[in-house]
Scaffold this motif. Sequence first.
Motif, short mmCIF file in Angstrom:
data_model
loop_
_atom_site.label_atom_id
_atom_site.label_comp_id
_atom_site.label_asym_id
_atom_site.label_seq_id
_atom_site.Cartn_x
_atom_site.Cartn_y
_atom_site.Cartn_z
N ALA A 284 74.77 12.83 62.68
CA ALA A 284 75.21 11.93 63.74
C ALA A 284 75.44 12.68 65.06
O ALA A 284 75.18 12.13 66.13
CB ALA A 284 76.48 11.21 63.33
N GLY B 166 72.64 12.84 67.39
CA GLY B 166 72.32 11.59 68.07
C GLY B 166 73.29 11.31 69.19
O GLY B 166 73.78 12.21 69.86
N ARG B 167 73.60 10.02 69.35
CA ARG B 167 74.40 9.60 70.47
C ARG B 167 75.43 8.55 70.07
O ARG B 167 75.08 7.49 69.55
CB ARG B 167 73.51 9.05 71.57
N TRP C 85 78.65 4.82 65.29
CA TRP C 85 77.63 4.15 64.48
C TRP C 85 76.99 2.99 65.23
O TRP C 85 75.79 2.77 65.15
CB TRP C 85 78.22 3.66 63.16
N GLN D 192 74.60 4.52 67.62
CA GLN D 192 73.50 5.15 66.88
C GLN D 192 72.49 4.09 66.46
O GLN D 192 71.28 4.27 66.58
CB GLN D 192 74.02 5.87 65.63
N PHE E 143 68.59 3.33 67.50
CA PHE E 143 67.82 3.70 66.32
C PHE E 143 66.32 3.59 66.57
O PHE E 143 65.82 2.60 67.08
CB PHE E 143 68.23 2.80 65.15
N ILE F 85 69.70 11.48 61.95
CA ILE F 85 70.50 10.27 61.89
C ILE F 85 69.60 9.04 61.74
O ILE F 85 69.93 8.11 61.02
CB ILE F 85 71.46 10.12 63.10
N ASP F 86 68.46 9.04 62.40
CA ASP F 86 67.53 7.92 62.27
C ASP F 86 66.91 7.87 60.88
O ASP F 86 66.70 6.80 60.32
CB ASP F 86 66.47 7.96 63.36
#
Length: 161
Positions: free
Chosen positions: A54, A57-58, A61, A64, A68, A76-77
């Motif tokens: 995570a 990413g950014r 949740w 994220q 996606f 994370i994707d």
Amino acid sequence: MAHANLKLIDALRITAQKLAEGGNYQWGHMGSCNCGNLAQELTKLTKAEIHQFAMEGRGDWREQVEQFCPSSGLNIDLLIVDLLNHGLNVTDLQDLEWLSDKKILQRIPLEKRNKMRHNVREDVVLYMNTWADMLEEQLIPHIKLNLDFLAKEVLVEYEQV
């Protein structure tokens, strides 16, 4: 709403039970929050691995999931793809993190529903168990049992008499 299936229902119940029994819960930690705990159960990744993915990413949740992209190559994707393959959809993940699915909330008594908070362990446990109940109710009508073997046993017993 998620695709009702036994693995997802079981994962929701196991996750809720672990949380109810004092399992690691920290809403601000991507691997120990609402989604993080369910992701641990479904993917068998550790809370540290989920959190590390995570951090590539950014945001939380919800963010994220909003950003996606299944072909991004970000871990994370790829994790989100795995969760989707277990019957969830992106809205389910966002709703789980914030305990915001209206269909699930409608099943919770009003006095409790109005006091629920997305980052309170007991509220997460109630939400997950209510969701599992709802998915189970959706799944039950589609389960077909073959009970032909019972008829054969009765026939054999009758012939022996």
